[in-house]
Scaffold this active site. Structure first.
Site, short mmCIF file in Angstrom:
data_model
loop_
_atom_site.label_atom_id
_atom_site.label_comp_id
_atom_site.label_asym_id
_atom_site.label_seq_id
_atom_site.Cartn_x
_atom_site.Cartn_y
_atom_site.Cartn_z
N ASP A 138 2.81 8.23 -10.20
CA ASP A 138 3.67 7.05 -10.30
C ASP A 138 3.31 6.11 -9.15
O ASP A 138 2.68 6.51 -8.17
CB ASP A 138 5.14 7.49 -10.19
N ASP A 182 5.56 2.72 -7.99
CA ASP A 182 6.71 2.21 -7.25
C ASP A 182 7.55 3.37 -6.72
O ASP A 182 8.06 4.19 -7.48
CB ASP A 182 7.56 1.31 -8.13
#
Length: 328
Positions: free
Chosen positions: A13, A15
């Protein structure tokens, strides 16, 4: 033996995991470089094109090409293409890069409900306002299918949690009563596509949000590594349903270099945890024991309970210090 020795790829991932508001999270870039593993960057943020994401990664020191990026806008277009042929009119709430992806897939992108679109696709764009939301509402009320890139209610920024695409989608749901199909995490498709692209057989998914990153990778059947640098903290972990519980728990990506046993929920740091009615008593603890060691100790007990504990009661000075910041 490092945790990294057990896997051949990282599904990362962005953010809250690799960066926060464009700033690299301490230890993330270093760990990616030193891992020696193939990496795929999987993001629910639909505001940027894959090439823009790759350029931004290179800007913080990560060697990444656009082929190593999967965005939820790509996933949304793929989802729409499964049910609608080329030439279908689509109304898009999102950035120009999202519109470009739809055009490249053969769709005709329109700007108004008056153009009778058959599909509405909504992704994050800071410029989305009342006028765009209204066009989407009118088109959906007229029978258009509704697809959201993702349902993240918040987006981690340097100043805190900003409004995410899910919060904007909620406005359209409120006006129409229609819930969209979601293309991004926590659906497993993006993880499965990433593994196929990399040719990996033993991937490890890394993320900061339980109800997207962890749930999505769990649904795909992959082991998960949760970092406490983003959205989901101790309270969310304590209350997490089974499908959102990570395999490993870490402070940040630097912990990927640790032994696997250290990262599993279980008693460590000299702490003990036991159930007292509907509470958990956290006791003992070595001098200098960390907050995340206390959390792993508590989670093993909490996840064995039929319901989340009402309270975590520290029973020592070390336990008090370790849990001090859990609820902030």
């Amino acid at each position: 033996m490092s945790l990294l020795d057990y896997y051949d790829a990282l599904l990362l991932d962005l953010d809250g995991t690799v960066w926060e508001g464009g700033r690299a999270i301490p230890g993330a870039v270093e760990t990616i470089h030193e891992s020696g593993l193939a990496c795929m960057y999987i993001t629910n943020n639909a505001a940027r094109a894959p090439q823009e994401v790759a350029e931004k990664l290179r800007g913080i020191g990560v060697d990444a090409s656009e082929e190593l990026v999967l965005t939820s806008s790509q996933a949304a277009v793929t989802l729409a293409r499964q049910d609608f042929p080329a030439g279908t009119k689509v109304l898009i709430l999102g950035t120009e890069s999202f519109r470009d992806l739809a055009r490249a897939a053969g769709f005709e992108v329109v700007d108004s409900a008056e153009d009778n679109p058959e599909v509405v696709m909504q992704g994050h764009n800071p410029e989305t306002g009342w006028a765009q939301l209204t066009e989407a509402t009118l088109a959906i009320a007229g029978g258009a299918a509704y697809i959201a890139t993702n349902l993240d209610t918040t987006l981690p920024m340097e100043r805190g949690l900003a409004v995410g695409n899910g919060s904007m989608v909620a406005a359209v749901i409120s006006a129409t009563g229609v819930a969209p199909a979601a293309a991004g995490k926590p659906q497993p498709v993006m993880f499965q596509q990433a593994v196929q692209k990399l040719g990996a057989t033993k991937p490890l998914a890394v993320g900061d949000r339980l109800n997207t990153d962890i749930e999505g990778a769990n649904a795909a059947g992959f082991p998960t590594f949760h970092v406490l640098t983003g959205v989901s903290g101790p309270l969310a972990l304590l209350e997490a349903p089974k499908e959102q519980r990570p395999t490993y728990l870490a402070e940040n990506m630097l912990d990927l270099k640790k032994n696997a046993h250290q990262l599993l929920p279980g008693a460590q740091g000299g702490f003990t945890a036991r159930i007292n009615r509907r509470d958990i008593l956290l006791e003992r603890g070595h001098a200098g024991a960390t907050s995340v060691e206390a959390l792993r100790t508590v989670l093993e007990v909490a996840w064995a309970m039929p319901e989340p504990p009402e309270l975590i009661r520290p029973g020592s000075a070390e336990a008090e210090a370790a849990t001090d910041g859990w609820w902030r």
